[in-house]
Design an enzyme around this catalytic site. Structure first.
Site, short mmCIF file in Angstrom:
data_model
loop_
_atom_site.label_atom_id
_atom_site.label_comp_id
_atom_site.label_asym_id
_atom_site.label_seq_id
_atom_site.Cartn_x
_atom_site.Cartn_y
_atom_site.Cartn_z
N GLU A 1 -5.56 -0.69 -7.64
CA GLU A 1 -4.54 0.16 -8.27
C GLU A 1 -3.48 -0.74 -8.90
O GLU A 1 -2.92 -1.62 -8.25
CB GLU A 1 -3.88 1.07 -7.23
CG GLU A 1 -4.73 2.23 -6.78
CD GLU A 1 -4.00 3.15 -5.81
OE1 GLU A 1 -4.00 4.36 -6.02
OE2 GLU A 1 -3.44 2.64 -4.81
N HIS A 52 -2.58 -3.22 -5.95
CA HIS A 52 -3.00 -2.77 -4.62
C HIS A 52 -4.51 -2.89 -4.46
O HIS A 52 -5.28 -2.19 -5.11
CB HIS A 52 -2.56 -1.31 -4.42
CG HIS A 52 -2.94 -0.75 -3.09
ND1 HIS A 52 -3.21 0.59 -2.90
CD2 HIS A 52 -3.11 -1.34 -1.88
CE1 HIS A 52 -3.52 0.79 -1.63
NE2 HIS A 52 -3.46 -0.36 -0.99
N ASN A 105 -3.89 6.39 -1.48
CA ASN A 105 -3.35 6.70 -0.15
C ASN A 105 -2.70 8.08 -0.11
O ASN A 105 -2.68 8.74 0.92
CB ASN A 105 -2.35 5.64 0.29
CG ASN A 105 -3.05 4.40 0.82
OD1 ASN A 105 -4.22 4.44 1.19
ND2 ASN A 105 -2.35 3.28 0.84
N SER A 147 0.82 -1.21 0.00
CA SER A 147 0.00 0.00 0.00
C SER A 147 0.86 1.26 0.00
O SER A 147 0.33 2.36 -0.16
CB SER A 147 -0.92 0.01 1.23
OG SER A 147 -0.15 -0.06 2.42
#
Length: 720
Positions: A471, A459, A509, A438
């Site tokens: 992702e 991800h 993120n 991540s």
């Protein structure tokens, strides 16, 4: 169907064809030319009216069976494109009234009319089927019936709000329309939505038998005592509608107008008359088509549909994936294995360092499938078949023929590099190594690889079985073939993948971190935890930032923060006071200790703040700011970072950035995503507000160069 058919319609390109059968019945075949699935279009109105006219004029016809010319698909709904051409609510009302009128003509035919449903029967497709006198559907796993219009900010506009309650009852109808929930064949039968469920091989034959039996009697729904109390008297119905409205407001915070209008349509039809209900349905439909909420939800639908047609890299076809390995049997590993086996229908081999880890991963899948069996979503035999696709080992046995290995181990760079080396040794030269990291850059994970072109980031978001986004992160040496294959694999798992650049935090993120940090700073400035969360939920997020930290794990956020700060600068620095949370063992929900009370300390039914946290971080909550300013300060930090990401090429375009934010972190769908929101607010206004806060509260609010340039040039992300 009889090969010796007589076509009664003249127009070759018509979506509707009549085919006479030897038994005196006629098949009305819907087959939209040039399309893979049937959708209802405005121009079909004249075609179907002409067909119904021909049927009425032919007194030799004993009955009508409505079938699809598309194998494995009935009608997927109405063509949403036609709504974009509506310039006013009145034009949208006219579309609704046209649909109502045509379906009324079908319902008013004096001969039996039966729908033979195989595959998707959604939206306008289900409204069409409900206008028939009976419905028979196949037991095909792909058969699903529902009215998902609410997900586009709309309501069923061709009589659906009036017909569905008569078939399944008020409560079930509201549940289906307010959530967009789809029913499988057996669920539809139990609810009273269909008359029979049969194998697809005898579907049309069974529908013919129903039609030949003469006038179809409406199937009487079995009423429970609670149904009788709540649905057969005015006081009970008042309670049902009142509770439905309260539930809607609790969930939507008033951000979505469609649900309340759906309730109003049903209430009007039940309490006044169907005629009045139809009128209200059309009027509300027209109003909703013109709302900004529906416009953004339709934009999102088109964006996702467009993305589904794309490959990872244009012109590069994906390689076939036949077997998958998963490293790590934790929550993420178990989830990845589950969607691979159940959605992608591929065998999965899990490796963990302990048998306990393997057991946890297998139990993850078992528990989810057991729920589906209990709800009669799947048969027990299907559950066993899917579970058999997932196996495990503490060694690398069974990995040699894996086409792809997904790594889901701890966020430790050296461990992940060792995993790459292991897979390169144990598997083939073509095996793709996909890391579920991540935060760690994929280039660093691939730094010691012999075949870096096979290494890529994949991800997922937790929980894997529910979160729709993935992702795909390509580092500088990742091959185009690996990118396209990984994108195709994620799609098979039921994910919506976005390809992002390999930089710390990737996209989701990275834009989430400033938002979360801002919430933390506001907390340390004296804003109460529950007030912060409430402000962002009211804004449209599914949960507030403090609750999200508890859910994800405060320790997880603490690990990601320094990585982002080191790579991207001090604007990602987490407040120092948060070290005190970790020292106090406050890891969030998993430790029963966080911003909120859990376990024995929590009262049932209400989320309570752990007040001791204020003393721990040295804050006296005063709550001086308005809910609007709290939400804006957090959200504008996210908008600013999203603009940076697009400028740096972290995401390929604004569309991908919007889809990523909505599907990855629950950015309010009715706002369209960060880039749609910037366009709506105006880049000039966003920059002006950020500059004002920068002067008042510090440099972290400084608008990025890309946003400033847009404001100066009067540009937008989307053509308006």
């Amino acid at each position: 169907m009889n090969d010796a058919t007589t076509e009664l319609t003249q127009e070759q390109q018509s979506a509707f064809t009549l085919a006479r059968q030897e038994n005196g019945l006629v098949h009305l075949i819907m087959d939209v030319p040039g399309e893979s699935m049937n959708t209802l279009k405005a121009e079909f109105g004249e075609q179907i009216s002409q067909v119904l006219k021909e049927i009425k004029a032919d007194t030799s016809i004993k009955g009508l069976v409505l079938v699809s010319g598309k194998k494995g698909s009935f009608v997927a709904g109405a063509d949403i494109n036609m709504l974009a051409s509506c310039q006013s609510a009145e034009e949208a009302v006219a579309l609704s009234r046209q649909g109502q009128m045509i379906f009324d003509q079908l319902e008013n035919l004096t001969i039996p009319v039966v729908a033979a449903i195989d595959g998707l029967c959604l939206g306008g497709g289900l409204e069409l089927a409900m206008a028939c006198h009976a419905r028979v559907c196949s037991d095909n796993a792909k058969t699903a019936l529902g009215l998902p219009e609410v997900q586009l900010g709309l309501l069923p506009g061709s009589g659906g709000t009036q017909r569905l309650p008569k078939l399944v009852g008020i409560q079930k109808a509201l549940d289906m329309m307010l959530t967009g929930k789809q029913l499988r064949a057996k669920q539809a039968l139990k609810a009273g939505l269909v008359n029979d469920v049969v194998p697809v091989s005898i579907l049309v034959e069974t529908a013919e038998q129903v039609a030949l039996a003469g006038k179809v009697k409406a199937k009487k729904r079995k009423l429970t005592l609670m149904d009788k109390l709540l649905e057969t008297n005015p006081l009970g119905r008042k309670l049902v509608f009142s509770q439905a409205s309260k539930t809607v407001m609790a969930k939507t915070k008033g951000n979505y107008p469609a649900p309340l209008k759906i309730i109003d349509c049903v209430r009007t039809g039940v309490e006044q008359s169907s005629a009045k209900g139809y009128q209200v349905e059309a009027d509300h439909f027209g109003e909703l088509v013109m709302t900004p909420e529906s416009e953004q939800l339709r934009n999102l639908f088109f964006a996702v549909t467009e993305m589904k047609k794309e490959q990872g890299v244009d012109g590069v076809e994906a390689e076939a994936i036949k077997k998958v390995g998963v490293l790590g049997g934790g929550l993420m590993g178990g989830g990845i294995a589950f969607v691979t086996a159940t959605k992608a229908n591929l065998p999965v081999r899990i490796k963990d360092i302990s048998h306990k880890g393997i057991t946890h991963a297998l139990k993850y899948g078992y528990d989810l499938l057991a729920k589906k069996v209990k709800r009669r979503f799947i048969r027990h035999s299907e559950m066993q078949k899917q579970l058999a696709m997932i196996t495990g080992s503490v060694e690398y046995s069974g990995f040699s023929d894996a086409d792809m290995v997904v790594e889901a181990v701890f966020e430790d760079l050296s461990l992940k590099q060792q995993m790459v080396a292991d897979i390169e040794e144990k598997c083939s030269d073509k095996t793709i190594f996909a890391s579920n990291t991540s935060s760690l850059p994929i280039g660093q994970i691939a730094a010691k690889a012999k075949r870096p072109e096979n290494v890529i980031g994949l991800h997922y978001f937790s929980p894997v079985d529910k979160m729709p986004l993935a992702e795909i992160i390509a580092h500088e040496s990742t091959s185009d073939q690996t990118i396209s294959t990984t994108v195709a694999f994620a799609k098979k798992q039921g994910k919506t993948p976005i390809v992002v650049k390999d930089k710390a935090g990737f996209y989701v993120n990275r834009i989430l971190a400033p938002y979360m940090n801002e919430a933390a700073i506001l907390l340390l400035d004296g804003e109460p935890i529950d007030k912060l969360d409430s402000a962002l939920v009211k804004y449209g997020f599914p949960v507030g930032p403090m609750q999200l930290l508890d859910e994800v794990g405060i320790d997880v956020g603490a690990k990601i923060g320094p990585i982002l700060q080191a790579e991207l600068g001090d604007r990602f620095a987490a407040p120092a006071a948060f070290d005190k949370l970790l020292s106090d063992g406050r890891l969030g929900k998993k430790a029963n200790k966080g911003f909120y009370l859990y376990g024995n300390n929590a009262k049932k039914g209400k989320k309570q703040v752990d007040e001791s946290i204020y003393t721990l971080v040295g804050v006296k909550p005063t709550g001086k700011l308005s809910a609007q300013e709290l939400a804006q300060r957090c959200v504008y930090m996210m908008l600013n970072e999203a603009a940076r990401c697009l400028d740096e090429g972290i995401v390929r375009n604004a569309r991908d950035g919007d889809i990523g934010a909505i599907m990855g972190i629950g950015f309010p769908p009715f706002l369209g995503g960060p880039f749609r929101l910037i366009d709506k607010l105006g880049a000039q206004n966003v920059v002006a507000q950020l500059r004002q806060w920068s002067n008042q509260h510090g440099e972290r609010y400084t608008p990025c160069d890309a946003l400033v340039a847009m404001a100066e040039q009067g540009k937008t992300y989307y053509q308006i």
